[in-house]
Design a protein around this motif. Sequence first.
Motif, PDB file in Angstrom:
ATOM      1  N   GLY A   1      40.934  36.811  42.217  1.00 47.54           N
ATOM      2  CA  GLY A   1      40.606  38.040  41.973  1.00 47.54           C
ATOM      3  C   GLY A   1      40.728  39.182  42.719  1.00 47.54           C
ATOM      4  O   GLY A   1      40.646  40.347  42.365  1.00 47.54           O
TER       5      GLY A   1
ATOM      6  N   HIS B   1      36.135  46.843  46.061  1.00 46.62           N
ATOM      7  CA  HIS B   1      34.879  47.092  45.848  1.00 46.62           C
ATOM      8  C   HIS B   1      33.919  46.982  46.961  1.00 46.62           C
ATOM      9  O   HIS B   1      32.961  47.438  47.087  1.00 46.62           O
ATOM     10  CB  HIS B   1      34.307  46.298  44.833  1.00 46.62           C
ATOM     11  CG  HIS B   1      34.968  46.557  43.302  1.00 46.62           C
ATOM     12  ND1 HIS B   1      34.328  47.653  42.638  1.00 46.62           N
ATOM     13  CD2 HIS B   1      35.864  46.109  42.690  1.00 46.62           C
ATOM     14  CE1 HIS B   1      34.790  47.536  41.531  1.00 46.62           C
ATOM     15  NE2 HIS B   1      35.634  46.886  41.478  1.00 46.62           N
TER      16      HIS B   1
ATOM     17  N   VAL C   1      43.300  46.568  36.070  1.00 50.29           N
ATOM     18  CA  VAL C   1      42.897  45.297  36.293  1.00 50.29           C
ATOM     19  C   VAL C   1      42.096  44.593  35.162  1.00 50.29           C
ATOM     20  O   VAL C   1      42.127  43.616  34.939  1.00 50.29           O
ATOM     21  CB  VAL C   1      41.513  45.457  37.374  1.00 50.29           C
ATOM     22  CG1 VAL C   1      40.729  44.465  37.568  1.00 50.29           C
ATOM     23  CG2 VAL C   1      42.209  46.168  38.735  1.00 50.29           C
ATOM     24  N   GLN C   2      41.589  45.450  34.291  1.00 53.41           N
ATOM     25  CA  GLN C   2      41.022  45.183  33.196  1.00 53.41           C
ATOM     26  C   GLN C   2      41.802  44.551  32.185  1.00 53.41           C
ATOM     27  O   GLN C   2      41.818  43.306  31.483  1.00 53.41           O
ATOM     28  CB  GLN C   2      40.094  46.107  32.527  1.00 53.41           C
ATOM     29  CG  GLN C   2      39.324  45.548  31.082  1.00 53.41           C
ATOM     30  CD  GLN C   2      40.349  45.732  29.648  1.00 53.41           C
ATOM     31  OE1 GLN C   2      41.073  46.574  29.552  1.00 53.41           O
ATOM     32  NE2 GLN C   2      40.205  44.679  29.000  1.00 53.41           N
TER      33      GLN C   2
ATOM     34  N   ILE D   1      32.767  35.101  35.758  1.00 61.32           N
ATOM     35  CA  ILE D   1      33.007  36.180  36.840  1.00 61.32           C
ATOM     36  C   ILE D   1      31.622  37.013  36.779  1.00 61.32           C
ATOM     37  O   ILE D   1      30.993  37.349  37.761  1.00 61.32           O
ATOM     38  CB  ILE D   1      34.085  36.997  36.457  1.00 61.32           C
ATOM     39  CG1 ILE D   1      35.312  36.429  36.950  1.00 61.32           C
ATOM     40  CG2 ILE D   1      34.105  38.446  37.423  1.00 61.32           C
ATOM     41  CD1 ILE D   1      36.805  36.939  36.420  1.00 61.32           C
TER      42      ILE D   1
ATOM     43  N   VAL E   1      36.521  35.578  41.983  1.00 63.35           N
ATOM     44  CA  VAL E   1      35.903  36.818  42.499  1.00 63.35           C
ATOM     45  C   VAL E   1      36.623  37.152  43.823  1.00 63.35           C
ATOM     46  O   VAL E   1      37.311  37.682  44.482  1.00 63.35           O
ATOM     47  CB  VAL E   1      34.543  37.190  42.230  1.00 63.35           C
ATOM     48  CG1 VAL E   1      34.359  38.571  43.062  1.00 63.35           C
ATOM     49  CG2 VAL E   1      34.333  37.300  40.910  1.00 63.35           C
TER      50      VAL E   1
ATOM     51  N   MET F   1      40.819  50.717  37.593  1.00 59.37           N
ATOM     52  CA  MET F   1      40.184  49.408  36.801  1.00 59.37           C
ATOM     53  C   MET F   1      40.911  49.132  35.537  1.00 59.37           C
ATOM     54  O   MET F   1      40.732  48.055  34.950  1.00 59.37           O
ATOM     55  CB  MET F   1      38.660  49.768  36.669  1.00 59.37           C
ATOM     56  CG  MET F   1      37.658  48.520  36.137  1.00 59.37           C
ATOM     57  SD  MET F   1      37.919  47.133  37.284  1.00 59.37           S
ATOM     58  CE  MET F   1      37.427  45.725  36.402  1.00 59.37           C
TER      59      MET F   1
ATOM     60  N   LEU G   1      31.120  43.973  47.972  1.00 54.69           N
ATOM     61  CA  LEU G   1      30.891  44.424  46.727  1.00 54.69           C
ATOM     62  C   LEU G   1      30.209  45.694  46.302  1.00 54.69           C
ATOM     63  O   LEU G   1      29.960  46.175  45.175  1.00 54.69           O
ATOM     64  CB  LEU G   1      30.935  43.635  45.533  1.00 54.69           C
ATOM     65  CG  LEU G   1      31.545  42.161  45.656  1.00 54.69           C
ATOM     66  CD1 LEU G   1      31.152  41.166  44.373  1.00 54.69           C
ATOM     67  CD2 LEU G   1      33.051  42.735  45.364  1.00 54.69           C
TER      68      LEU G   1
ATOM     69  N   CYS H   1      38.480  40.842  44.166  1.00 59.97           N
ATOM     70  CA  CYS H   1      37.713  42.103  43.745  1.00 59.97           C
ATOM     71  C   CYS H   1      37.095  42.705  45.059  1.00 59.97           C
ATOM     72  O   CYS H   1      37.093  43.962  44.980  1.00 59.97           O
ATOM     73  CB  CYS H   1      36.696  41.705  42.874  1.00 59.97           C
ATOM     74  SG  CYS H   1      37.164  40.756  41.503  1.00 59.97           S
TER      75      CYS H   1
END
Length: 304
Positions: free
Chosen positions: A206, A212, A279-280, A294, A202, A276, A227, A208
Motif C-alpha cells: 500500500g 503521508h 487511492v480510495q 488497514i 500499509v 486520495m 504517517l 501509504c
Amino acid sequence: MVRRFIRFVLCLIGVVVIGGAGFYFVTAPSALPESHWANLGAPDLKNGEQVFWTGGCVSCHAAPGSEGDAKLTLAGGLALKTPFGTFHTPNISPDEKAGIGSWTLAEFGNAMKRGVGPGGQHLYPAFPYASYTRMTDKDINDLFGYIKTLPKSPNVAPPHELPFPYNIRLALGGWKLLYLNDAQHVALANPDDKLKRGQYLVEGPGHCGECHTPRDALGGLENDMWLAGAPNPDGPGRIPDITPGSKDVSSWSEGDIANYLETGFTPDFDTVGGSMAEVQRNLAHLPKSDLEAIAAYLKAVPKR
C-alpha cells in the motif's frame, strides 16, 4: 622536493582511486540471485489482482487521462514533479519491447524489492521500492503474473528530466544504504493476525507512508514522524496526518476508516478528494477484511 611532490600526488591519486573503488563496491546495485525467485510456482492471479489494486499501479502507470478499463493499459508517461526533477513513469504493460513483457520474474522482483533494473542499474525511489521491499515473494510473483494478463502498449515514456547531480544513478547506492531496508516502521505490542495484515498492507504494497510521512533533505522518510502528514507532492496544501493523534481523523473509529476506504465517504458524509480519491478507488477493490485490517493498524500506530 620534486620527488616528494610527485610521490604525494601519486599517493593522493591512489587514495582517490581506492576510495572510489570502495564506494562503488559498497553502493553498487545489489540484486537477489535468480535462485531466490525459483520454485515459487504458478502465480495466483486472483491474489495478484488484489496486490495490483493495493499497490495502486494504475495511479502512476496508466496513461494520463485514461478512464475505465483503459486504465488497465499500463502505458506510463505520467510526469511526477519533485524537488529533484521530473520523473516520467515507465510503461509496465506486457509489451515485449516498450514494456516489461520480456522481463523475468527475477528482474521484476529485483526492481520491486531492491530497486535494481533489468540492466543492473539503480532505479530512482520515485518508484516506491523502499516500501515494496517489505512485500512477500509470493505477492510479487502473483502480481507479475497478473500484470502479464493486461493489455499491451507500445508507448515509450520520455526520459527523466533531472539536473546534476540527481542524474547520477551511482549516488543512489548511498541513498539505499541510508533508507532501503525491510524493517517495520513501527513496533506493535502483541499484534494479532489482523494487525499484522494491516501493517503489511500499509507499510508494504500500500506504501501509504510514501505520501503521508515527511521526508528529509535527501528524500528519505522521517520515520519518527511516520504517517504524521507531509507536503502535498502534487501541489499546494498537505497530505493529512492519519495517526491516532490527528486532528482530522482521531475521532474516527476503525469502522469509519474501513467504510471511508470502501465508499469514499467520511463519517460526516463528506467525500474523498484530491489525490486520495484515486487511492480510495483502488482500495475499494480489496476485500472488506483487508480494509478492516488497514483500519486496525491505523488506530494502533503511535500518536505523533
